[in-house]
Scaffold this active site. Structure first.
Site, PDB file in Angstrom:
ATOM      1  N   ASP A   1     -24.100 -46.249  46.551  1.00  0.00           N
ATOM      2  CA  ASP A   1     -22.702 -45.978  46.909  1.00  0.00           C
ATOM      3  C   ASP A   1     -22.024 -45.156  45.807  1.00  0.00           C
ATOM      4  O   ASP A   1     -21.871 -45.637  44.686  1.00  0.00           O
ATOM      5  CB  ASP A   1     -21.962 -47.304  47.109  1.00  0.00           C
ATOM      6  CG  ASP A   1     -20.599 -47.139  47.756  1.00  0.00           C
ATOM      7  OD1 ASP A   1     -19.973 -46.063  47.590  1.00  0.00           O
ATOM      8  OD2 ASP A   1     -20.148 -48.074  48.434  1.00  0.00           O
TER       9      ASP A   1
ATOM     10  N   HIS B   1     -22.020 -45.038  50.884  1.00  0.00           N
ATOM     11  CA  HIS B   1     -20.789 -45.745  51.268  1.00  0.00           C
ATOM     12  C   HIS B   1     -20.734 -45.771  52.789  1.00  0.00           C
ATOM     13  O   HIS B   1     -20.088 -44.936  53.418  1.00  0.00           O
ATOM     14  CB  HIS B   1     -19.580 -45.017  50.676  1.00  0.00           C
ATOM     15  CG  HIS B   1     -18.319 -45.820  50.662  1.00  0.00           C
ATOM     16  ND1 HIS B   1     -18.201 -47.004  49.966  1.00  0.00           N
ATOM     17  CD2 HIS B   1     -17.112 -45.613  51.261  1.00  0.00           C
ATOM     18  CE1 HIS B   1     -16.984 -47.478  50.112  1.00  0.00           C
ATOM     19  NE2 HIS B   1     -16.309 -46.664  50.901  1.00  0.00           N
TER      20      HIS B   1
ATOM     21  N   SER C   1     -14.547 -51.194  52.621  1.00  0.00           N
ATOM     22  CA  SER C   1     -13.962 -50.399  51.542  1.00  0.00           C
ATOM     23  C   SER C   1     -12.532 -50.868  51.249  1.00  0.00           C
ATOM     24  O   SER C   1     -12.330 -52.026  50.885  1.00  0.00           O
ATOM     25  CB  SER C   1     -14.037 -48.909  51.899  1.00  0.00           C
ATOM     26  OG  SER C   1     -13.815 -48.103  50.768  1.00  0.00           O
TER      27      SER C   1
END
Length: 221
Positions: A170, A201, A115
């Site tokens: 996601d 995610h 991320s």
């Protein structure tokens, strides 16, 4: 120098994986995957998991948390604070230099991130004059416009292989953003492996297995 969590898979490691966590997590977040990831026969590795600085994050009402940069907007085009990105890239470069001083040169160091950490991995990788062994960017995006990426790209950086992975469901960083980042990197001359998984995610077992296979090729060179 950032504080770090370190794990070594054997004595006198000659390779390093420097792994950057996501927003609001810390260096302990990905340490548990090491036993799942490492394969028999690999050289001894040092895993380094730094803690991001604590800073206010705009989209979270200014709450202070560990973050590699401020997130100003949910819109990906305006999400990343580029000054914060640059500051974190400098922190990562300091950690890479420390590994070189400890006997692990950049060509035996892999930079990984999830991320926000993956965004820093890509930003740092673009600007590397001395290539790393590889870049691993999970559930992430390119934290700058393409024109900025082109301006920052060092010719030698293109030799770094890139592994990217993304969840098809996601809700935080949409799959389209990961695909766009992979396509942008390919357009800049990088060799990119992109894998998709039916997850949100997160990280899944199949992804770790695929990453292990990709690492196997790097570590046996």
């Amino acid at each position: 120098m950032l504080e770090t969590v370190e794990l070594e898979t054997g004595p006198a490691p000659q390779w390093c994986v420097l792994w950057l966590h996501g927003l609001g997590a810390d260096g302990h977040d990905f340490a548990p995957i090491v036993p799942e990831l490492v394969r028999p026969g690999w050289p001894a590795l040092r895993f380094v998991f730094p803690h991001a600085p604590v800073r206010p994050v705009t989209i979270n009402g200014g709450m202070r948390m560990r973050a590699w940069y401020d997130i100003r907007d949910l819109d990906l085009a305006n999400r990343a604070d580029l000054d914060g990105v640059d500051a974190s890239v400098a922190e990562v470069e300091a950690l890479i230099a420390r590994e070189a001083a400890r006997g692990i040169p950049p060509q035996r160091l892999l930079l990984a991130g999830f991320s926000q950490g993956g965004a820093i991995t890509l930003a740092a990788g673009l600007a590397r004059r001395e290539p790393l062994a590889g870049l691993i960017a999970l559930s992430t995006y390119l934290p700058m416009p393409m024109a900025t990426a082109q301006a920052r790209l060092q010719p030698q950086a293109r030799t770094q292989p890139v592994f990217m992975a993304h969840g098809t469901f996601d809700p935080v960083v949409p799959l389209a953003a990961g695909v766009a980042a992979a396509q942008a990197l390919e357009g800049l001359g990088f060799a990119v492996t992109l894998r998709r998984y039916p997850m949100q995610h997160a990280v899944c077992g199949e992804e770790i297995a695929d990453l292990a296979g990709w690492l196997d090729a790097r570590l046996k060179t």
